[in-house]
Structure formats: C-alpha cells, structure tokens
Motif scaffolding. Sequence first.
Motif, mmCIF file in Angstrom:
data_model
loop_
_atom_site.group_PDB
_atom_site.id
_atom_site.type_symbol
_atom_site.label_atom_id
_atom_site.label_comp_id
_atom_site.label_asym_id
_atom_site.label_seq_id
_atom_site.Cartn_x
_atom_site.Cartn_y
_atom_site.Cartn_z
ATOM 1 N N PHE A 59 -15.783 15.716 15.794
ATOM 2 C CA PHE A 59 -15.451 16.963 15.109
ATOM 3 C C PHE A 59 -14.079 17.533 15.456
ATOM 4 O O PHE A 59 -13.202 17.622 14.593
ATOM 5 C CB PHE A 59 -16.523 18.016 15.393
ATOM 6 N N TRP A 60 -13.885 17.911 16.724
ATOM 7 C CA TRP A 60 -12.720 18.741 17.032
ATOM 8 C C TRP A 60 -11.387 18.016 16.843
ATOM 9 O O TRP A 60 -10.449 18.572 16.256
ATOM 10 C CB TRP A 60 -12.825 19.293 18.450
ATOM 11 N N LEU A 63 -10.560 17.516 13.144
ATOM 12 C CA LEU A 63 -10.293 18.810 12.520
ATOM 13 C C LEU A 63 -8.889 19.303 12.866
ATOM 14 O O LEU A 63 -8.127 19.731 11.984
ATOM 15 C CB LEU A 63 -11.335 19.830 12.976
ATOM 16 N N SER A 66 -6.131 17.459 11.104
ATOM 17 C CA SER A 66 -6.014 17.729 9.671
ATOM 18 C C SER A 66 -5.583 19.153 9.375
ATOM 19 O O SER A 66 -4.788 19.399 8.467
ATOM 20 C CB SER A 66 -7.353 17.445 8.973
ATOM 21 N N MET A 67 -6.138 20.118 10.124
ATOM 22 C CA MET A 67 -5.861 21.537 9.888
ATOM 23 C C MET A 67 -4.914 22.037 10.979
ATOM 24 O O MET A 67 -5.346 22.450 12.055
ATOM 25 C CB MET A 67 -7.165 22.339 9.910
ATOM 26 N N LEU A 70 -4.384 25.808 13.626
ATOM 27 C CA LEU A 70 -5.691 26.399 13.307
ATOM 28 C C LEU A 70 -5.919 27.675 14.121
ATOM 29 O O LEU A 70 -5.732 27.700 15.337
ATOM 30 C CB LEU A 70 -6.802 25.395 13.597
ATOM 31 N N TRP A 104 -9.148 14.888 5.139
ATOM 32 C CA TRP A 104 -10.280 15.130 6.050
ATOM 33 C C TRP A 104 -11.576 14.917 5.278
ATOM 34 O O TRP A 104 -11.757 15.477 4.193
ATOM 35 C CB TRP A 104 -10.204 16.559 6.581
ATOM 36 N N ILE A 116 -11.951 28.230 6.433
ATOM 37 C CA ILE A 116 -13.223 27.525 6.606
ATOM 38 C C ILE A 116 -14.224 28.498 7.210
ATOM 39 O O ILE A 116 -14.093 28.896 8.373
ATOM 40 C CB ILE A 116 -13.072 26.299 7.521
ATOM 41 N N TYR A 118 -17.309 29.834 9.153
ATOM 42 C CA TYR A 118 -18.062 29.244 10.247
ATOM 43 C C TYR A 118 -18.988 30.279 10.869
ATOM 44 O O TYR A 118 -18.776 31.491 10.785
ATOM 45 C CB TYR A 118 -17.114 28.693 11.332
ATOM 46 N N LEU A 138 -18.453 23.353 4.211
ATOM 47 C CA LEU A 138 -17.572 22.297 3.729
ATOM 48 C C LEU A 138 -17.426 22.306 2.212
ATOM 49 O O LEU A 138 -16.394 21.877 1.688
ATOM 50 C CB LEU A 138 -18.077 20.941 4.214
#
Length: 335
Positions: A59-60, A63, A66-67, A70, A104, A116, A118, A138
């Motif tokens: 995950f991290w 992420l 790609s982002m 953040l 991603w 995003i 969350y 997502l």
Amino acid sequence: MSKFQQAKRVVREYFDAMERAAPDAVVSVLNDYVSEDYVWQGVYPFREQTGITAVANAFWTPLLQSMTRLQRRQDIFIAGNNEMNGEQWVMSMGHFMGLFDKDWLGIRATRKMVNIRYAEFNCVENGKITKTGLFIDLLGVMEQAGCYPLPPSTGRHFVYPGPRDHNGLLFDDAPEEQGAETLALVNQMVDDLSALNESGSMSCPPEVLEKSWCKDMVWYGPCGIGASYTIPRYQQQHQLPFRNNLKDKQFNGHVCRFAEGNFACFFGWPNLSNTPIGGFLGMPGGEIRADMQVVDVYYRKGDKLSENWVLIDIPYWLKQQGLDVFERTQQIMNP
C-alpha cells in the motif's frame, strides 16, 4: 495525562512522519511506530497484510510513488475504548490530497490534484500501533481520473466536507459522558435497522429513521452511491434502493466501534452480507451472495444524528460477483 492522550500522540506523530516520508523510507517509519506483529486491513485490492514489509509493499510505497507531495487533511480525529473488547483505538477521517503523477492500480495518472477519501482506525497498545483498518474510496479516485466504471449514481458524489460545525478534531479528550450518549444513540439506530433486516422487510418507514436522525440529516455515501440531504432524499437515493435491491441482508458485527464527544465510528470485516437481485448501483442481479466492508462515522447534534460519512468497499463487493473494476479499466483504458 488524560485517558487517550498517549494513543492520540502516537498516531499523530505517525501521521506526521508518514507525510514527510519518501517512498523508500516507509519501512523505517513503520518500524518506529507499529508493532512486530502488526496487522493491516484495507480495501480491495490490498485486503489484509501482516507485518511491516507487506504493508509497505502493498500500500504505502506504491501510493507515495504515484501521489506525490501527499497531504493528510483531517476532518475528524477521535479516540475511545472499543466497545467490542476495550482496546484503545484512534480514528482519523478526511482526505489524502496529492498530485496524481504515476499510474496506480491500472488507473492512468492525470498529473492533476486528487483527493482520496479515507477513514483510518488504529489500535494502540503499549505505545505502538498494533492493528490498522484503512479504508479509501477508490471509485472516487477513478471518477476524478476520468475512468468511473459504473452506471450513474442515485446520489451526488463530490469532495465531501467535514462536520458543519468544524469541531471534529478532538486532539484534547472530550468528557466521557458525551461519548457514551453518542454511542447509545448510534447503537439504538443500528438495532432499529437490524430488526428491520431480521423481519425480512424490504422497506423502511420514515418514522423509524426519525427516531434517531434529524430531518436535515446529511448522508455522505461512497462514490457509486453518492451523498443525500434530508430523510426523504436519503431514503429515495440510497436507503430504499439498498433495501429493495438486496435480499437476505445479514449484519455480521463490528471489529471496532467507539465514540468520543459528539462523534462515533465503526467498521466491520465484514459488517454485512447480502445478495443482489438487480438494480443496486445500476447493476444486474447475479444472485451471488457477497460481503460488504463498511465504515460509518457519525456526528450527533443534540439528541439526533446530524451527519454520517460512509465508505463501502464497493470494488470488493463487485469482485466477489465476478467484476474486477480495476482489471477491466486497465485492460480498456490503460493497457
């Protein structure tokens, strides 16, 4: 020190460290803040990961690659004792905001800002985070990237605000009696809806909702369903399509449920099981029973619930029925 201050401090320091971290520093940050037997639960396709390296790789790190740049932009931050087993948990809800600079999950990068949604639950024991439930929307990312994969939604999805009264960041502990009052109201509402499910009723009289919800309620649903305002529009745009187009609804319980001040939250693994008979999300009914992972965050104002932020792992629910929205989107739009 107040009851939840240590747990809140650990989680806030962890958030700050992760926000400053480069993708190749994720393992180091996790080593500082989580336990050796760390268990992480997230939405499809990440699902359950055990251990620091697995969480970083799944995950991290992707992420953050790609982002870029953040940020975590919190709207609600609360802590409490889990009603299930007494553990201390901290919940943060809001948006991750960054620049979508690298593909991603098969979604083509836009090089534009992305928000995003969350909700993150962290269990803190002996100064370390031992368990995490991290749910992100997502489908909302896909919508912002121009590749939304489902028919039009019944409500309206947008970048949702936090509480109307801007009072959701409880960095200082709230009086315990406030949280007890909030949790009692939420539990009564859950019991009312569970009784409807057990009765087999596919409808819900508005007076059932009016027992626990104010008339100007706002329901911020996941992308794929969208948000609704007022009890009549909530029933029209979400509750009745949900009740009428899904059968054999079963409540499976929660992993974590607690309240602090005027806010309450819970998540399950899974919360619900149901069988689509056609119409929900504008999709056909395949008669395939599937589980739903759901997060609810509530704001109580006076003696009624006023606002409700909801995340549902819709991609996982669809995957169980044979539709992988990420795989299909990549094959069509980003081969």
